[in-house]
Design a protein around this motif. Structure first.
Motif, PDB file in Angstrom:
ATOM      1  N   LEU A  71       0.848  -1.187   0.000  1.00  0.00           N
ATOM      2  CA  LEU A  71       0.000   0.000   0.000  1.00  0.00           C
ATOM      3  C   LEU A  71       0.886   1.241   0.000  1.00  0.00           C
ATOM      4  O   LEU A  71       0.568   2.242  -0.637  1.00  0.00           O
ATOM      5  CB  LEU A  71      -0.933  -0.016   1.209  1.00  0.00           C
ATOM      6  N   SER A  93      -6.773  15.009  -3.684  1.00  0.00           N
ATOM      7  CA  SER A  93      -7.262  13.929  -2.819  1.00  0.00           C
ATOM      8  C   SER A  93      -7.205  14.337  -1.343  1.00  0.00           C
ATOM      9  O   SER A  93      -7.644  13.585  -0.484  1.00  0.00           O
ATOM     10  CB  SER A  93      -6.447  12.660  -3.046  1.00  0.00           C
ATOM     11  N   ARG A 129     -13.199  12.509   6.487  1.00  0.00           N
ATOM     12  CA  ARG A 129     -13.053  13.367   5.322  1.00  0.00           C
ATOM     13  C   ARG A 129     -14.365  13.356   4.536  1.00  0.00           C
ATOM     14  O   ARG A 129     -14.945  12.301   4.325  1.00  0.00           O
ATOM     15  CB  ARG A 129     -11.925  12.853   4.403  1.00  0.00           C
ATOM     16  N   SER A 132     -17.584  11.552   5.713  1.00  0.00           N
ATOM     17  CA  SER A 132     -17.569  10.153   6.127  1.00  0.00           C
ATOM     18  C   SER A 132     -16.296   9.856   6.898  1.00  0.00           C
ATOM     19  O   SER A 132     -15.289  10.551   6.767  1.00  0.00           O
ATOM     20  CB  SER A 132     -17.753   9.211   4.939  1.00  0.00           C
ATOM     21  N   ASP A 164      -5.858  -6.037   2.808  1.00  0.00           N
ATOM     22  CA  ASP A 164      -6.207  -6.583   1.488  1.00  0.00           C
ATOM     23  C   ASP A 164      -7.664  -6.323   1.107  1.00  0.00           C
ATOM     24  O   ASP A 164      -8.205  -6.956   0.204  1.00  0.00           O
ATOM     25  CB  ASP A 164      -5.871  -8.079   1.419  1.00  0.00           C
ATOM     26  N   ALA A 165      -8.303  -5.383   1.791  1.00  0.00           N
ATOM     27  CA  ALA A 165      -9.692  -5.029   1.453  1.00  0.00           C
ATOM     28  C   ALA A 165      -9.715  -4.042   0.289  1.00  0.00           C
ATOM     29  O   ALA A 165      -8.732  -3.336   0.067  1.00  0.00           O
ATOM     30  CB  ALA A 165     -10.360  -4.384   2.667  1.00  0.00           C
ATOM     31  N   PRO A 166     -10.823  -3.970  -0.465  1.00  0.00           N
ATOM     32  CA  PRO A 166     -10.951  -2.860  -1.411  1.00  0.00           C
ATOM     33  C   PRO A 166     -11.020  -1.547  -0.626  1.00  0.00           C
ATOM     34  O   PRO A 166     -11.813  -1.425   0.293  1.00  0.00           O
ATOM     35  CB  PRO A 166     -12.288  -3.133  -2.121  1.00  0.00           C
ATOM     36  N   LEU A 167     -10.144  -0.610  -0.952  1.00  0.00           N
ATOM     37  CA  LEU A 167     -10.045   0.637  -0.190  1.00  0.00           C
ATOM     38  C   LEU A 167     -10.094   1.844  -1.114  1.00  0.00           C
ATOM     39  O   LEU A 167      -9.575   1.795  -2.232  1.00  0.00           O
ATOM     40  CB  LEU A 167      -8.716   0.685   0.574  1.00  0.00           C
ATOM     41  N   GLU A 168     -10.695   2.905  -0.639  1.00  0.00           N
ATOM     42  CA  GLU A 168     -10.535   4.194  -1.317  1.00  0.00           C
ATOM     43  C   GLU A 168      -9.105   4.662  -1.085  1.00  0.00           C
ATOM     44  O   GLU A 168      -8.385   4.110  -0.257  1.00  0.00           O
ATOM     45  CB  GLU A 168     -11.556   5.194  -0.778  1.00  0.00           C
ATOM     46  N   GLY A 169      -8.690   5.675  -1.811  1.00  0.00           N
ATOM     47  CA  GLY A 169      -7.302   6.094  -1.773  1.00  0.00           C
ATOM     48  C   GLY A 169      -6.764   6.322  -0.362  1.00  0.00           C
ATOM     49  O   GLY A 169      -7.470   6.829   0.510  1.00  0.00           O
ATOM     50  N   LEU A 170      -5.510   5.954  -0.160  1.00  0.00           N
ATOM     51  CA  LEU A 170      -4.825   6.182   1.116  1.00  0.00           C
ATOM     52  C   LEU A 170      -3.815   7.291   0.893  1.00  0.00           C
ATOM     53  O   LEU A 170      -2.855   7.121   0.144  1.00  0.00           O
ATOM     54  CB  LEU A 170      -4.105   4.910   1.564  1.00  0.00           C
ATOM     55  N   VAL A 171      -4.043   8.427   1.512  1.00  0.00           N
ATOM     56  CA  VAL A 171      -3.188   9.579   1.251  1.00  0.00           C
ATOM     57  C   VAL A 171      -2.414   9.996   2.500  1.00  0.00           C
ATOM     58  O   VAL A 171      -1.213  10.248   2.450  1.00  0.00           O
ATOM     59  CB  VAL A 171      -4.011  10.757   0.692  1.00  0.00           C
TER      60      VAL A 171
ATOM     61  N   PHE B 192      -3.852  -5.145  -5.969  1.00  0.00           N
ATOM     62  CA  PHE B 192      -4.417  -3.914  -5.405  1.00  0.00           C
ATOM     63  C   PHE B 192      -5.924  -3.936  -5.616  1.00  0.00           C
ATOM     64  O   PHE B 192      -6.397  -4.287  -6.704  1.00  0.00           O
ATOM     65  CB  PHE B 192      -3.884  -2.678  -6.128  1.00  0.00           C
ATOM     66  N   LYS B 193      -6.660  -3.537  -4.586  1.00  0.00           N
ATOM     67  CA  LYS B 193      -8.115  -3.420  -4.746  1.00  0.00           C
ATOM     68  C   LYS B 193      -8.506  -1.992  -4.381  1.00  0.00           C
ATOM     69  O   LYS B 193      -8.433  -1.613  -3.207  1.00  0.00           O
ATOM     70  CB  LYS B 193      -8.822  -4.418  -3.829  1.00  0.00           C
ATOM     71  N   THR B 195     -11.374   1.184  -4.521  1.00  0.00           N
ATOM     72  CA  THR B 195     -12.795   1.441  -4.708  1.00  0.00           C
ATOM     73  C   THR B 195     -13.028   2.944  -4.805  1.00  0.00           C
ATOM     74  O   THR B 195     -12.245   3.737  -4.273  1.00  0.00           O
ATOM     75  CB  THR B 195     -13.629   0.800  -3.575  1.00  0.00           C
ATOM     76  N   THR B 371      -3.009   1.794  -4.211  1.00  0.00           N
ATOM     77  CA  THR B 371      -4.053   2.399  -3.377  1.00  0.00           C
ATOM     78  C   THR B 371      -3.492   3.548  -2.539  1.00  0.00           C
ATOM     79  O   THR B 371      -4.200   4.494  -2.227  1.00  0.00           O
ATOM     80  CB  THR B 371      -4.649   1.328  -2.441  1.00  0.00           C
ATOM     81  N   GLY B 372      -2.220   3.428  -2.167  1.00  0.00           N
ATOM     82  CA  GLY B 372      -1.589   4.497  -1.390  1.00  0.00           C
ATOM     83  C   GLY B 372      -0.544   5.235  -2.204  1.00  0.00           C
ATOM     84  O   GLY B 372       0.401   5.796  -1.653  1.00  0.00           O
ATOM     85  N   THR B 377      -4.204   8.024  -6.449  1.00  0.00           N
ATOM     86  CA  THR B 377      -5.104   8.550  -5.416  1.00  0.00           C
ATOM     87  C   THR B 377      -5.834   9.807  -5.903  1.00  0.00           C
ATOM     88  O   THR B 377      -6.978  10.042  -5.524  1.00  0.00           O
ATOM     89  CB  THR B 377      -4.321   8.861  -4.130  1.00  0.00           C
ATOM     90  N   ASP B 378      -5.166  10.590  -6.759  1.00  0.00           N
ATOM     91  CA  ASP B 378      -5.853  11.771  -7.290  1.00  0.00           C
ATOM     92  C   ASP B 378      -6.851  11.389  -8.381  1.00  0.00           C
ATOM     93  O   ASP B 378      -7.872  12.059  -8.553  1.00  0.00           O
ATOM     94  CB  ASP B 378      -4.833  12.798  -7.794  1.00  0.00           C
ATOM     95  N   LEU B 380      -8.624   8.585  -8.279  1.00  0.00           N
ATOM     96  CA  LEU B 380      -9.781   8.085  -7.514  1.00  0.00           C
ATOM     97  C   LEU B 380     -10.618   9.254  -7.005  1.00  0.00           C
ATOM     98  O   LEU B 380     -11.850   9.196  -6.993  1.00  0.00           O
ATOM     99  CB  LEU B 380      -9.313   7.212  -6.338  1.00  0.00           C
ATOM    100  N   GLU B 381      -9.940  10.323  -6.600  1.00  0.00           N
ATOM    101  CA  GLU B 381     -10.648  11.521  -6.139  1.00  0.00           C
ATOM    102  C   GLU B 381     -11.514  12.095  -7.273  1.00  0.00           C
ATOM    103  O   GLU B 381     -12.658  12.499  -7.047  1.00  0.00           O
ATOM    104  CB  GLU B 381      -9.637  12.564  -5.657  1.00  0.00           C
TER     105      GLU B 381
END
Lengths: 174, 464
Positions: A71, A93, A129, A132, A164-171, B192-193, B195, B371-372, B377-378, B380-381
């Protein structure tokens, strides 16, 4: 736990040396968490050694950052780039920015030698953010050494429970 | 709400623009699952993920959970992950190795090709039930086919063959496979997953969009450009930092040096973006030198040169697959709801290449497409912001007209943009979309069912 696979030079004997005690390590981790929560990323970066590694694996029990995706996996150059980007006015983001709250606990020293120690801790992180909130939790490992201005991080590994889950972006860094 | 006719659907796509409902209307989304994901060839996995008889992998088409299996004869099977008895999902793990599938509910077991093997208490069943009848099985998806190791399934009984469906895009798969000195790829290095809260179509629409990096990725462009190369590095960020800097190339670069090609069935690729010299500093990079040596040893100098001269960036295979041969990366887009999408991103190892080549693949994925990461990440935004923007009641039509007047015919039945900033590949995807979606929907079985029927069970003849 062997990470990084190639020991950075900072893990070689370091003049200041000396034993760490658990309370000192815990105080350091609390301080680090506070810098991250307060968005003081430059100060957070300054906690790391010049040849640090920062790692958030993508799989439970991941053995290596080299043959499996992560990640986040940064050497010093990438970590500097990551932190500089966080300060950019055009990091969309982070518009609006995240607010985070971290709790550190169950701090134990897993290994120690004359140069430093490996600290294991549990953490929970709330990230809020855009109306949520998500929650992360897991185990962190820090290799701490004595540096010029005090304790420094030679490497940090963060194992998320849901890596290992589906995740929104990690910033925001963990 | 009554079902939309083909004409209703056709009215939503006009030259150079599409109606916002294509990204927001749950009925259109359900129709997409039925008519696009219900009939197109959909990527379901790679043969290297099920190497040996008994190997299986959980996969899906649309929202349908499936199993990709190597059966006892070494044949690839694609099965619905559903027990023929009470409908339970038979396999709950992501993959593994087995000699049979066994449902945990009542112990019905199945052969690797889905045929029923045994079931307890086989007595008293009505006449229609015959455990030897292939209908009583973990049913196969009607069609499954591979192209050079890439496995696709189609839920439609009939239609174009996989090769006809892919058309000229087979050459993008060739480009990927031919880069392996041993001529074979292997899925490796995890998944990578990602969403996002936006429509599934946005992902592929962005991947060949040459006009967005300069804006969307400004934060990583600036950060990478300001980064000193003098600080400590284990080399893992090398290519990613080059990529981030390159994302800041001015419009003139995209208009003069990069092209976009699109093909029937909605496929496309962005070409000429980078050659290897730009990204891996080919002549100076010892890893790449070793790689070229391995290639030349296996394929000869001429053939190697020919392989490495292909300079395609992202290749999009409609409706939901995108891959990049230079960094052996492949993404599969899974629609979840009209406003929710999951993307799985895989990496491939080039068999016969130096181990460090794969380390480059991994670090590129981490920093650019992870994902990171500092880049994706931008993106996805942006997908989420489109989802949010479209929840307002702004303009009814969304513009996809950039470069419209400059589109040119291309070989192999294709159409190309005058240059890479053309949105020709999006228009091309909507041509394919219409081909699937404008067909009148099959009548729903429920509408033909009488309101009340006598219980059929009361008078069924029991099977003795």
């Amino acid at each position: 736990m062997t990470f990084p696979q190639r020991a950075p030079a900072a893990m070689q004997p370091n003049a200041a040396g000396g034993a760490f005690d658990a309370a000192e390590c815990e105080q350091f981790l609390v301080h680090e968490a506070r810098l991250l929560d307060e968005g003081r990323f430059d100060e957070w970066l300054s906690l790391f050694t010049a040849d640090c590694r920062y790692w958030v694996p993508s799989e439970p029990n991941q053995a290596s950052p080299r043959d499996t995706i992560s990640l986040m996996y940064d050497d010093r150059r990438l970590l500097e780039t990551r932190v500089r980007r966080l300060a950019s006015p055009r990091i969309y983001s982070q518009e609006p920015p995240s607010r985070t709250s971290r709790m550190i606990g169950n701090v134990t020293i897993e290994a120690a030698d004359a140069d430093g120690c490996t600290v294991r801790a549990k953490f929970q992180l709330l990230e809020y953010r855009r109306e949520s909130q998500r929650i992360f939790g897991g185990t962190s490992f820090h290799r701490l050494v004595r540096g010029g201005d005090g304790i420094q991080i030679a490497w940090k590994r963060v194992d998320l429970v849901n890596c290992d889950a589906p995740l929104e972006g990690l910033v925001v860094p963990f | 709400m009554s079902a939309m006719s083909g004409d209703d659907i056709r009215a939503l796509v006009q030259p150079g623009r599409v109606n916002r409902r294509l990204y927001t209307d749950p009925d259109i989304f359900e129709r997409e699952l039925a008519q696009i994901f219900g009939s197109a060839w959909i990527y379901v996995g790679h043969e290297s993920e099920v190497k040996n008889p008994g190997d299986f992998l959980a996969t899906r088409i649309g929202r349908k959970p499936l199993l990709l299996v190597r059966d006892a004869d070494g044949k690839i099977q694609l099965l619905h992950n559903q027990c023929a008895h009470r409908g339970s999902m038979v396999v709950a793990s992501n993959g593994g190795h087995t000699s049979e599938f066994r449902c945990c509910y009542h112990g019905w077991t199945y052969h690797l090709d889905g045929r029923l093997k045994a079931a307890p208490l086989l007595n008293g069943y009505p006449a229609h039930f015959d455990p030897k009848n292939p209908e009583f099985a973990m049913l196969s998806v009607p069609r499954v086919a591979s192209y050079r190791g890439f496995v696709f399934g189609s839920l439609a009984e009939h239609g174009q063959s996989l090769e006809d469906y892919l058309g000229f895009m087979t050459t993008s798969f060739d480009d990927m496979v031919d880069r392996a000195p041993d001529g074979e790829l292997e899925v490796a290095g995890g998944v990578f997953k990602h969403t996002y809260k936006g429509n599934w179509k946005l992902y592929l629409e962005n991947l060949c969009d040459a006009a967005h990096p300069l804006f969307v990725h400004q934060s990583s462009i600036d950060a990478a450009r300001q980064q000193s190369d003098e600080v400590n590095s284990d080399g893992s960020g090398e290519i990613a930092i080059r990529q981030m800097r390159q994302n800041g190339a001015p419009y003139s670069f995209w208009e003069e040096n990069v092209g976009i090609w699109s093909y029937p069935n909605g496929h496309s690729f962005l070409g000429d973006y980078h050659d290897d010299a730009k990204l891996v500093a080919a002549l100076n990079d010892p890893v790449f030198r070793d790689y070229i040596a391995a290639m030349e040893a296996r394929k000869g100098k001429e053939a190697t040169k020919k392989v490495l001269e292909v300079r395609r960036w992202n290749s999009n295979v409609y409706p939901n697959l995108s891959f990049m041969s230079q960094f052996q990366q492949l993404r599969v887009v899974h629609p979840i709801s009209v406003n929710e999408t999951v993307v799985h991103t895989y990496n491939y190892r080039l068999k016969g290449a130096p181990a460090r080549m794969f380390e480059n693949t991994i670090s590129f994925a981490n920093i650019v497409n992870g994902t990171g990461s500092l880049v994706l990440t931008d993106d996805l935004e942006i997908y989420t912001r489109i989802g949010l923007g479209l929840s307002s009641a702004g303009s009814e039509w969304l513009e996809i007209g950039r470069g419209y007047a400059g589109d040119l015919p291309a070989e192999h039945g294709g159409r190309r943009g005058k240059n890479s900033t053309s949105e020709v590949y999006i228009r091309n995807m909507f041509d394919a979309w219409l081909g699937f979606m404008a067909q009148d929907a099959p009548e729903e079985a429920s509408s033909a069912r009488p309101a009340r029927v006598p219980s059929p069970h009361a008078r069924a003849e029991a099977r003795q």
